[in-house]
Design a protein around this motif. Structure first.
Motif, PDB file in Angstrom:
ATOM      1  N   PHE A 114      47.459 -60.670   6.985  1.00 41.56           N
ATOM      2  CA  PHE A 114      48.100 -60.879   8.280  1.00 41.56           C
ATOM      3  C   PHE A 114      47.561 -62.120   8.987  1.00 41.56           C
ATOM      4  CE2 PHE A 114      50.125 -59.836  12.211  1.00 41.56           C
ATOM      5  CZ  PHE A 114      51.216 -59.087  11.817  1.00 41.56           C
ATOM      6  N   LEU A 118      49.445 -65.738  10.220  1.00 38.54           N
ATOM      7  CA  LEU A 118      49.267 -66.441  11.489  1.00 38.54           C
ATOM      8  C   LEU A 118      48.883 -67.900  11.261  1.00 38.54           C
ATOM      9  CD1 LEU A 118      47.494 -63.804  13.765  1.00 38.54           C
ATOM     10  CD2 LEU A 118      49.903 -64.352  13.568  1.00 38.54           C
ATOM     11  N   ILE A 121      52.071 -69.745  10.535  1.00 45.38           N
ATOM     12  CA  ILE A 121      52.920 -69.886  11.718  1.00 45.38           C
ATOM     13  C   ILE A 121      52.317 -70.875  12.710  1.00 45.38           C
ATOM     14  CG2 ILE A 121      53.792 -68.625  13.728  1.00 45.38           C
ATOM     15  CD1 ILE A 121      54.218 -66.258  11.748  1.00 45.38           C
ATOM     16  N   SER A 202      58.773 -56.776  11.047  1.00 52.89           N
ATOM     17  CA  SER A 202      58.892 -56.213  12.391  1.00 52.89           C
ATOM     18  C   SER A 202      57.611 -56.428  13.182  1.00 52.89           C
ATOM     19  CB  SER A 202      59.291 -54.737  12.334  1.00 52.89           C
ATOM     20  OG  SER A 202      58.388 -54.015  11.553  1.00 52.89           O
ATOM     21  N   ALA A 203      56.446 -56.379  12.502  1.00 55.24           N
ATOM     22  CA  ALA A 203      55.191 -56.608  13.217  1.00 55.24           C
ATOM     23  C   ALA A 203      55.113 -58.045  13.727  1.00 55.24           C
ATOM     24  CB  ALA A 203      54.005 -56.299  12.313  1.00 55.24           C
ATOM     25  N   TYR A 206      57.601 -58.562  16.457  1.00 58.83           N
ATOM     26  CA  TYR A 206      57.140 -57.882  17.668  1.00 58.83           C
ATOM     27  C   TYR A 206      56.138 -58.767  18.407  1.00 58.83           C
ATOM     28  CZ  TYR A 206      54.003 -54.968  20.433  1.00 58.83           C
ATOM     29  OH  TYR A 206      53.205 -54.490  21.441  1.00 58.83           O
ATOM     30  N   LEU A 207      55.304 -59.483  17.658  1.00 59.15           N
ATOM     31  CA  LEU A 207      54.305 -60.360  18.267  1.00 59.15           C
ATOM     32  C   LEU A 207      54.931 -61.639  18.821  1.00 59.15           C
ATOM     33  CD1 LEU A 207      51.489 -59.963  15.597  1.00 59.15           C
ATOM     34  CD2 LEU A 207      51.540 -58.959  17.877  1.00 59.15           C
ATOM     35  N   LEU A 209      56.348 -64.002  16.970  1.00 58.10           N
ATOM     36  CA  LEU A 209      56.146 -65.136  16.069  1.00 58.10           C
ATOM     37  C   LEU A 209      57.084 -65.099  14.876  1.00 58.10           C
ATOM     38  CD1 LEU A 209      52.247 -65.050  16.104  1.00 58.10           C
ATOM     39  CD2 LEU A 209      53.701 -66.692  17.271  1.00 58.10           C
ATOM     40  N   GLY A 219      62.216 -55.673  15.032  1.00 56.33           N
ATOM     41  CA  GLY A 219      60.861 -55.967  15.511  1.00 56.33           C
ATOM     42  C   GLY A 219      60.863 -56.644  16.864  1.00 56.33           C
ATOM     43  N   LEU A 222      61.496 -54.729  20.056  1.00 54.61           N
ATOM     44  CA  LEU A 222      60.392 -53.918  20.594  1.00 54.61           C
ATOM     45  C   LEU A 222      59.460 -54.734  21.471  1.00 54.61           C
ATOM     46  CD1 LEU A 222      59.694 -51.766  17.465  1.00 54.61           C
ATOM     47  CD2 LEU A 222      60.135 -50.871  19.739  1.00 54.61           C
ATOM     48  N   GLN A 226      58.434 -53.015  25.227  1.00 51.26           N
ATOM     49  CA  GLN A 226      57.158 -52.446  25.658  1.00 51.26           C
ATOM     50  C   GLN A 226      56.930 -52.636  27.155  1.00 51.26           C
ATOM     51  OE1 GLN A 226      53.620 -53.790  23.617  1.00 51.26           O
ATOM     52  NE2 GLN A 226      52.348 -52.239  24.572  1.00 51.26           N
TER      53      GLN A 226
ATOM     54  N   PHE B 150      52.541 -50.856  15.538  1.00 51.79           N
ATOM     55  CA  PHE B 150      52.702 -51.211  16.947  1.00 51.79           C
ATOM     56  C   PHE B 150      53.625 -50.234  17.655  1.00 51.79           C
ATOM     57  CE2 PHE B 150      56.910 -53.053  16.429  1.00 51.79           C
ATOM     58  CZ  PHE B 150      56.922 -53.376  15.091  1.00 51.79           C
ATOM     59  N   ILE B 154      53.054 -47.861  20.947  1.00 54.03           N
ATOM     60  CA  ILE B 154      53.922 -47.756  22.122  1.00 54.03           C
ATOM     61  C   ILE B 154      54.241 -46.284  22.410  1.00 54.03           C
ATOM     62  CG2 ILE B 154      56.181 -48.371  23.069  1.00 54.03           C
ATOM     63  CD1 ILE B 154      56.087 -50.910  21.386  1.00 54.03           C
ATOM     64  N   ALA B 280      47.608 -68.911  17.197  1.00 52.77           N
ATOM     65  CA  ALA B 280      48.875 -69.175  16.509  1.00 52.77           C
ATOM     66  C   ALA B 280      49.934 -69.652  17.487  1.00 52.77           C
ATOM     67  CB  ALA B 280      49.351 -67.931  15.772  1.00 52.77           C
TER      68      ALA B 280
END
Lengths: 269, 320
Positions: A114, A118, A121, A202-203, A206-207, A209, A219, A222, A226, B150, B154, B280
């Protein structure tokens, strides 16, 4: 195949049909904002309600599903290609090629992938294509191990030795005689790979990126949801439930295929 | 028993291999960052003249060949100098040092949680193989593998912080409250969520290892000697079944560390994962390179530790 595997296959076919045919029937565009009708609950005009910008959640789920599934399958194909290339050449050529490629595989498995996502990216920036390539580039290792094992196993099979003594060239030997034997195991591995790719997509989305708004993916839906978890919790529930369902189905399908295609793996069930 | 010298040699070999992996990661990251289109040289400021731009590039050493810069970076890195963060102008090592303890606490707790829950769950499933409890727990593991971490975070925030209001939803501590209890309360949800990244796999490994061991002769012997089932399971079966599980857990550590990024983002946990995210999105090259190398070091060090405990569990393991 097991009943569970069949059920998973049916569920996936239904989801695929829904995200492909759904947008043709439910024609509200996923990007159309309507601030006057933001954060609506389920109703006749919007069966799943609207998000914080008044966009139709049902439409976003359908279009987002297309994106998520496409990214998942495409990333799996990239990983499959890379994994087969690495694993099969290591197993087939042996010696230094084997040592080098399989130690590379071990090293890649020892690193938290992971963070490498990053890194990519940070440098390249985020786009859907980057996402597909980077997930593929960082998830080929399990495929490589399967391809490696299968190649080693079939390399010494009688029909392969026979073909070799008939003068079949090494690349042809690998592609036409050895790799077809590995297809069942690779199919299982690829099915589980889609599940992994969807979870990763999706992770990252979600971030913020991964898949970039306004294009929806399960993703990135979401990501905004939140913030509204206190006022509109349902917004966060739909995409997450959809991801869980699809990933669960791919995992069950993979297990089912393993039982059906590869009886050796059927232990302690 | 294993004698000390052999363990020493084994440790040295594993450490050398680990150092190679870290070196590989640092080279991979450094070269990728500096050679890919969009790397440091291209994001230099564009509001300056060509001459100024060139001078700037030269002053940052970006005109030198990448291998040469890598060697320079590496020789700094082994002395604890990972360069300077572009976003804050602080040393990268300092920024990582600030966040590292939080991540270690989170990941360590999550690892403990996944073992403390996963091992008993797997054992119970193996003992009740084929029964309704086994099926129910298997389904739970399958769902756990499929649920995005994640999203689980939530949902748990929704249940425990919003509806029940029994646990805090973000941060490491409340403002003005530095008690242990408060910190513990803040740790519960993130640790549980992070543990979910590996818990289902631990359960599955434990279940199948236990099933394998329960068929062994020595377990039957122990049972026929008239030992209480509880003793047979804990002293004879579990101890042997743990061996493959421990080595599997070592392989799960990278996944656990990768999970910190998302978990820390969901819970606003000020650790390395969130720092990586800032790096990032802010295109902070020195920072992301440093973080990746440190995370790789943690992963490698953990796997060496796991291998060591492996040799303690199973004296038969050849330390070659």
């Amino acid at each position: 195949m097991t009943r569970l595997g069949l059920a998973a296959l049916v569920a996936l076919a239904a989801v695929a049909l829904l995200v492909v045919a759904g947008p043709l029937l439910w024609t509200i565009a996923p990007e159309t904002t309507d601030p006057a009708n933001a954060l609506l609950g389920p109703g006749a005009a919007h069966p799943f309600g609207t998000d914080e910008l008044g966009r139709d959640v049902l439409s976003r789920l359908l279009h987002g599903g297309q994106v998520t599934l496409l990214v998942g399958v495409a990333a799996m194909l990239a990983a499959l290609l890379a994994g087969v290339l690495v694993g099969a050449s290591a197993g087939f050529y042996g010696g230094w090629t084997d040592a080098l490629l399989m130690r590379l595989t071990d090293a890649m498995l020892a690193v938290p992938a992971f963070f490498l996502i990053l890194v990519v990216i940070t440098v390249v920036g985020s786009s859907t294509l980057t996402l597909v390539l980077v997930i593929g580039a960082l998830s080929w290792m399990p495929v490589a191990r399967v391809a490696y094992g299968e190649t080693l196993r079939w390399k010494t099979a009688e029909f392969v030795v026979a073909a070799k003594s008939l003068g079949v060239s090494p690349p042809r030997l690998l592609v036409r005689h050895i790799l077809p034997q590995a297809v069942p195991s690779l199919v299982v591995s690829a099915t589980l790979g889609v599940a992994y790719a969807i979870l990763t997509e999706s992770a990252v989305s979600y971030l913020g990126l991964g898949v970039q708004p306004p294009t929806p993916s399960w993703g990135n839906m979401l990501q905004r949801a939140q913030r509204y978890v206190f006022t509109a919790p349902a917004l966060a529930l739909y995409p997450g439930a959809a991801i869980t369902l699809v990933v669960l189905a791919f995992n069950f399908l993979g297990d089912g295929l393993r039982d059906a295609l590869d009886p050796r793996a059927r232990r302690h069930r | 028993m294993v004698d000390g010298e052999k363990v020493g040699a084994f440790l040295a070999r594993r450490c050398a291999l680990g150092a190679l992996v870290v070196l590989f990661v640092s080279a991979l990251t450094f070269f990728f960052v500096n050679l890919a289109p969009g790397g440091p040289a291209s994001v230099m400021r564009f509001d300056v003249t060509a001459e100024q731009r060139e001078a700037l590039i030269r002053s940052m050493g970006l005109d030198r060949p990448v291998p040469e810069r890598y060697v320079a970076w590496l020789s700094g890195a082994v002395r604890g100098d990972l360069g300077t963060s572009l976003l804050t102008d602080e040393p990268v090592a300092f920024r990582i040092g600030e966040r590292l303890p939080n991540t270690l606490v989170l990941a360590g707790t999550a690892l403990a949680v996944s073992l403390l829950i996963g091992i008993p769950m797997g054992v119970i499933q193996a003992l009740r193989r084929g029964g309704p409890l086994d099926h129910a727990l298997s389904l739970l593991s399958a769902v756990g593998l499929a649920v995005p971490v994640f999203w689980l975070g939530i949902v748990l925030i929704l249940v425990f912080a919003v509806s029940l209001q029994v646990l805090p939803s973000a941060g490491v501590a409340s403002v003005g409250d530095d008690s242990f209890g408060d910190r513990l309360a803040h740790l519960v949800l993130p640790a549980v969520v992070l543990a979910t990244t590996i818990l289902p796999t631990v359960v599955r490994f434990m279940r199948s290892a236990m099933l394998e061991v329960l068929h062994e002769d020595y377990v039957r012997t122990a049972t026929s000697k008239g030992l209480a089932p509880r003793i047979v399971v804990t002293r004879h079966a579990l101890r042997n079944a743990l061996i493959p599980v421990v080595s599997a857990v070592g392989a799960l550590v990278p996944r656990l560390l990768g999970g910190t990024v998302v978990t820390e983002a969901v819970f606003g946990w000020p650790g390395m994962g969130r720092l990586a995210l800032e790096a990032a999105s802010g295109r902070d090259y020195p920072l992301i390179t440093g973080i990746t190398v440190i995370v790789a070091m943690i992963a490698v060090a953990t796997s060496v530790l796991v291998d060591l405990s492996y040799t303690r569990l199973d004296p038969r393991v050849r330390l070659a």
